[in-house]
Each structure stands twice: as structure tokens, then as C-alpha cells.
Design a protein around this motif. Structure first.
Motif, PDB file in Angstrom:
ATOM      1  N   ILE A 108     -11.182  10.722  -5.606  1.00 38.50           N
ATOM      2  CA  ILE A 108     -11.653  11.552  -4.404  1.00 38.50           C
ATOM      3  C   ILE A 108     -10.635  11.150  -3.200  1.00 38.50           C
ATOM      4  O   ILE A 108     -10.478  10.272  -2.637  1.00 38.50           O
ATOM      5  CB  ILE A 108     -13.039  11.070  -4.036  1.00 38.50           C
ATOM      6  CG1 ILE A 108     -14.029  10.997  -5.306  1.00 38.50           C
ATOM      7  CG2 ILE A 108     -13.764  11.778  -2.997  1.00 38.50           C
ATOM      8  CD1 ILE A 108     -15.527  10.604  -5.089  1.00 38.50           C
ATOM      9  N   THR A 109     -10.234  12.184  -2.700  1.00 42.24           N
ATOM     10  CA  THR A 109      -9.464  12.266  -1.472  1.00 42.24           C
ATOM     11  C   THR A 109     -10.419  12.406  -0.197  1.00 42.24           C
ATOM     12  O   THR A 109     -11.336  13.156  -0.207  1.00 42.24           O
ATOM     13  CB  THR A 109      -8.523  13.347  -1.749  1.00 42.24           C
ATOM     14  OG1 THR A 109      -8.963  14.683  -1.620  1.00 42.24           O
ATOM     15  CG2 THR A 109      -7.661  13.055  -2.887  1.00 42.24           C
ATOM     16  N   GLY A 110      -9.658  11.944   0.864  1.00 44.35           N
ATOM     17  CA  GLY A 110     -10.339  12.320   2.097  1.00 44.35           C
ATOM     18  C   GLY A 110     -11.652  11.505   2.401  1.00 44.35           C
ATOM     19  O   GLY A 110     -12.278  11.851   3.279  1.00 44.35           O
ATOM     20  N   GLN A 111     -11.865  10.606   1.757  1.00 40.72           N
ATOM     21  CA  GLN A 111     -13.381   9.850   1.830  1.00 40.72           C
ATOM     22  C   GLN A 111     -12.946   8.112   1.668  1.00 40.72           C
ATOM     23  O   GLN A 111     -13.767   7.444   0.891  1.00 40.72           O
ATOM     24  CB  GLN A 111     -14.219  10.062   0.672  1.00 40.72           C
ATOM     25  CG  GLN A 111     -14.574  11.616   0.881  1.00 40.72           C
ATOM     26  CD  GLN A 111     -15.611  12.220  -0.036  1.00 40.72           C
ATOM     27  OE1 GLN A 111     -16.369  11.326  -0.367  1.00 40.72           O
ATOM     28  NE2 GLN A 111     -15.501  13.335  -0.478  1.00 40.72           N
ATOM     29  N   SER A 112     -11.994   7.582   2.274  1.00 37.66           N
ATOM     30  CA  SER A 112     -11.544   6.228   2.146  1.00 37.66           C
ATOM     31  C   SER A 112     -12.541   5.275   2.910  1.00 37.66           C
ATOM     32  O   SER A 112     -12.601   4.233   2.391  1.00 37.66           O
ATOM     33  CB  SER A 112     -10.336   6.382   2.987  1.00 37.66           C
ATOM     34  OG  SER A 112     -10.395   6.382   4.394  1.00 37.66           O
ATOM     35  N   ALA A 113     -13.644   5.768   3.424  1.00 34.35           N
ATOM     36  CA  ALA A 113     -14.777   4.950   4.248  1.00 34.35           C
ATOM     37  C   ALA A 113     -15.849   4.886   3.228  1.00 34.35           C
ATOM     38  O   ALA A 113     -16.800   4.485   3.649  1.00 34.35           O
ATOM     39  CB  ALA A 113     -15.127   5.212   5.637  1.00 34.35           C
ATOM     40  N   GLY A 142     -19.452   9.836   1.539  1.00 33.72           N
ATOM     41  CA  GLY A 142     -18.711  10.886   1.589  1.00 33.72           C
ATOM     42  C   GLY A 142     -17.674  11.192   2.715  1.00 33.72           C
ATOM     43  O   GLY A 142     -17.119  10.066   2.857  1.00 33.72           O
ATOM     44  N   THR A 143     -17.133  12.311   3.530  1.00 34.95           N
ATOM     45  CA  THR A 143     -16.394  12.287   4.354  1.00 34.95           C
ATOM     46  C   THR A 143     -16.522  11.526   5.735  1.00 34.95           C
ATOM     47  O   THR A 143     -15.555  11.444   6.478  1.00 34.95           O
ATOM     48  CB  THR A 143     -16.027  13.755   4.417  1.00 34.95           C
ATOM     49  OG1 THR A 143     -17.082  14.403   4.974  1.00 34.95           O
ATOM     50  CG2 THR A 143     -15.362  14.340   3.137  1.00 34.95           C
ATOM     51  N   SER A 144     -18.150  11.493   5.968  1.00 35.22           N
ATOM     52  CA  SER A 144     -18.322  11.112   7.414  1.00 35.22           C
ATOM     53  C   SER A 144     -18.240   9.535   7.483  1.00 35.22           C
ATOM     54  O   SER A 144     -18.272   9.086   8.649  1.00 35.22           O
ATOM     55  CB  SER A 144     -19.842  11.355   7.519  1.00 35.22           C
ATOM     56  OG  SER A 144     -20.917  10.728   6.806  1.00 35.22           O
ATOM     57  N   GLY A 145     -18.102   8.818   6.309  1.00 37.28           N
ATOM     58  CA  GLY A 145     -18.113   7.474   6.357  1.00 37.28           C
ATOM     59  C   GLY A 145     -19.708   6.362   6.520  1.00 37.28           C
ATOM     60  O   GLY A 145     -19.793   5.550   6.719  1.00 37.28           O
TER      61      GLY A 145
END
Length: 386
Positions: free
Chosen positions: A340-345, A367-370
Motif C-alpha cells: 500500500i503506497t502513500g500510507q506510511s503512518a 489510511g492516508t490520514s494517519g
């Protein structure tokens, strides 16, 4: 579970070098897995959902935290975590925990035989930090509280029967559970840096209201024979369950577990290991250890939830790492299955297959928000080995 940093306190026993496949004859793998090309080939470019998959696989979003599941009145819960799939006539149900303090619990999405969403509902409410859990052979979901003196709740995936607290399974920082119908026990992991591995023997199989809680005993090595000892006080007060039995074997941050074909696999995040308990011969060994990877970079770090396909492949989700689900094959190889990209948090949670093995469900907890309010639950469809 929420990402934490742990010092590696476990020591690799000298016996680890002598595994050689001799201790794990009945299991899906025979020695610590090594990196190799995966059975489905390399990962492609990220799709519209930001997921990199092998050729022939596709993803879709099933639910998002704070939004109604498509076509239903149910608002998907925060911090989706451990999950499982239950057959429902010609369709199925995906159950998902909510790892929230005080207002946690679990929800479910129902599907028809074609995979279309037909409903969603709550099955457990107002419990505490429901992390992983496990499915029983009598089609209930064991939702585990990952807090000190936490409980296990037995829930109804259909949401018809009220959830029941099961204190006989012990009060500790529960992570996951795996039922072993062959020996009629339930294995339990504990998310502590000096945690234990437990099994619960119900008085009557199929009834978790009473029984005996036991803890694994067996030295400090990473392979070899083990035994079980009764936990005198499953209530965990005033002495924690992990501190009651002299010689109880310690594991560094127990996470997911799954049982099949005589073996219970379980993961420990503090040392990035996947363990195998051979229940037939009562011995343990390592399916994976990032420090024992002999070539290249260890593909799997932040080990967390785990599930198993009918093929014998283990799918291990990462809490952190580079947000992958990695696949360990029966040939002792390991490779990324998806990223999954763009969701490192965030972290990947709740992997589980549809009854026919053609669909894999899982969540990105933040998700993308962390944030726990940004959870996303996915489905991947494709030519899985069965």
C-alpha cells in the motif's frame, strides 16, 4: 495494533542454526523462509487505490471509517483491526475489530455469492482496544481486548445473539486467538515484550464458559520441545498471568496467530519473527526471522496479523515496514504479495480469505490520514493459489 518501538530483547538460541527442517515435518514450511521471487511475480504500479499488486489481481475499497458502507445504514468503525470471514449460505461475512479505547468493538459486512455487499452491522460495542482475535469452528468471532487485564468477547458475526465475555480465557493483554479443533483447544497470544503463548482447554468443546488456561513452558531457544503448565489464576490479579508460572516461555510482543493442519503459526513484532508450534509433536521452530535472512534485505518487518490460504501459503501483514502483506510459501520462500503506497503512518490489519479463496480482505487501520478516523478496508481479487 498501534505502532510501537521495541528493543530486541530475545536472544537467538544456538539451536536455531540447526533447524534444517527436522523439527517441522507437519507444518507448511520447514525452516526460516528466505527471500525469493513470489509465486505471482513482481508487484506492478500502484492502482487507483494506491495498492501495488501482481499481474491479474485487482483491488476495491469495501468501507471507510466514518462513512456508511455502500447501500447500508451502518457507519464503518474507526481503527479497523483483526478480521475473519464466515460462510453465510452462498455468501459470506467479513468481521472487523475496532481498536479504540472505551468505544471499541467489532462490525461486519455481508456479501452475496457474487461478492456484492448486501449489508453491514455492529456485533460488539463499547469494549476496549479490540485488536485482533480469532474465528471458532462453531462460527463465532473471538474479539480480543489489547489492554492490561483485557477480556476476550465471543461474538455473533450475524449480530443476532448478544456478545458474551469469556473470562475463563484469562485476563491479560490479549492479541489474537486460533482454535485447534484437533486437540480441542484455543491458542492465545499476548502483546507484551515479555509476553507468553497460551492455550485454553474448554471443559466442553464449543463452550468457552469454563475450562483450563495453560501457558507454554520451554526455555529460551527458538526451536525444540515445549510443554504446557496450568495458569493458577487466569484472572491475572494481583499477579499477571505471564508471571505466575516459573519457566513460562517468553515471546517479544505476540501478534497474530492461525491454526491449520497440526500447526499454529504466530508472530512476534518485537523481534520480527513468525513462529510455528507443531501441536502434534509439541515443539516450536521459526518460519521466519528477519535477522536470519542470508541474502539481500529482509522483506518482512513489523510483523503483525497472519492468515493462511488453502495452498498452505501464509500471508503476514506489516505494522509499518513498507506497508506490505508478505507471502511465505511451503517451499520456505518469502516475497511481498502487495504494497500500500502513500500510507506510511498506518498499518495493515485483518487479512482473511473468502470461503472459496478468491478474495482477500484487509484494512489499512489509519489510511492516508494517519489517524484512527481514516481507516480503509479493502478487497483484493485474483488467481490465488488454493
Amino acid at each position: 495494533m498501534e505502532r510501537r518501538n521495541f528493543l530486541r530483547t530475545a536472544v537467538i538460541g544456538g539451536s536455531a542454526a540447526a533447524l534444517g527442517g527436522t523439527l517441522w515435518r507437519g507444518a507448511a514450511t520447514a525452516a526460516p523462509a528466505q527471500p525469493a521471487p513470489g509465486p505471482y511475480g513482481a508487484l506492478g504500479a500502484a492502482d487507483a487505490n494506491g495498492i501495488q499488486l501482481p499481474a491479474g489481481f485487482t483491488s476495491r475499497v469495501i468501507a471507510r471509517t466514518g462513512q456508511k458502507v455502500a447501500g447500508t445504514a451502518y457507519t464503518w468503525h474507526s481503527a479497523p483491526d483483526g478480521g475473519a470471514v464466515f460462510a453465510d449460505g452462498s455468501g459470506w461475512i467479513y468481521v472487523s475489530n475496532s481498536e479504540i479505547s472505551g468505544t471499541g468493538g467489532a462490525g461486519a459486512v455481508t456479501f452475496d455469492s457474487s461478492g456484492q455487499i448486501t449489508g453491514a452491522h455492529r456485533i460488539l460495542s463499547n469494549t476496549n482496544v479490540n485488536c485482533a482475535g480469532g474465528k471458532t469452528p462453531w462460527n463465532t468471532w473471538l474479539s480480543c481486548e489489547e489492554v492490561s487485564l483485557g477480556y476476550v468477547y465471543e461474538t455473533d458475526p450475524w449480530g443476532v445473539n448478544a456478545a458474551v465475555r469469556r473470562p475463563a480465557l484469562g485476563r491479560f493483554k490479549h492479541e489474537a486467538a486460533a482454535a485447534d479443533p484437533d486437540r480441542q483447544v484455543v491458542y492465545l497470544t499476548e502483546d507484551e515484550s515479555t509476553g507468553c503463548f497460551y492455550r485454553f482447554r474448554p471443559t466442553t468443546w464449543g463452550d468457552l464458559s469454563s475450562g483450563t488456561l495453560e501457558v507454554m513452558v520451554g526455555g529460551t531457544g527458538t526451536s525444540g520441545p515445549v510443554s504446557w503448565a496450568v495458569v493458577p489464576d487466569p484472572d491475572g490479579q494481583p499477579t499477571t498471568t505471564r508471571s505466575q508460572v516459573s519457566g513460562a516461555k517468553k515471546f517479544n510482543g505476540g501478534e497474530g496467530c492461525v491454526y491449520a493442519a497440526g500447526t499454529c503459526w504466530f508472530t512476534t513484532k518485537g523481534d520480527n519473527r513468525v513462529w510455528a508450534y507443531d501441536a502434534v509433536n509439541q515443539s516450536i521452530s521459526l518460519a521466519y526471522d528477519d535477522s536470519l535472512v542470508t541474502t539481500g534485505t529482509a522483506p518482512l518487518t513489523g510483523v503483525d496479523n497472519v492468515t493462511r490460504a488453502g495452498s498452505g501459503d501464509l500471508y503476514v501483514a506489516e505494522d509499518g515496514g513498507n506497508m506490505e502483506i508478505c507471502l511465505i510459501t511451503p517451499a520456505d520462500t518469502i516475497a511481498p504479495f502487495l504494497r500500500i503506497t502513500g500510507q506510511s503512518a498506518s498499518e495493515i490489519t485483518g487479512p482473511a480469505f473468502s470461503p472459496d479463496g478468491s478474495r482477500l480482505y484487509f484494512s489499512s487501520q489509519r489510511g492516508t490520514s494517519g489517524s484512527s478516523s481514516g481507516g480503509i478496508t479493502y478487497e483484493v481479487t485474483g488467481p490465488f493459489r488454493t
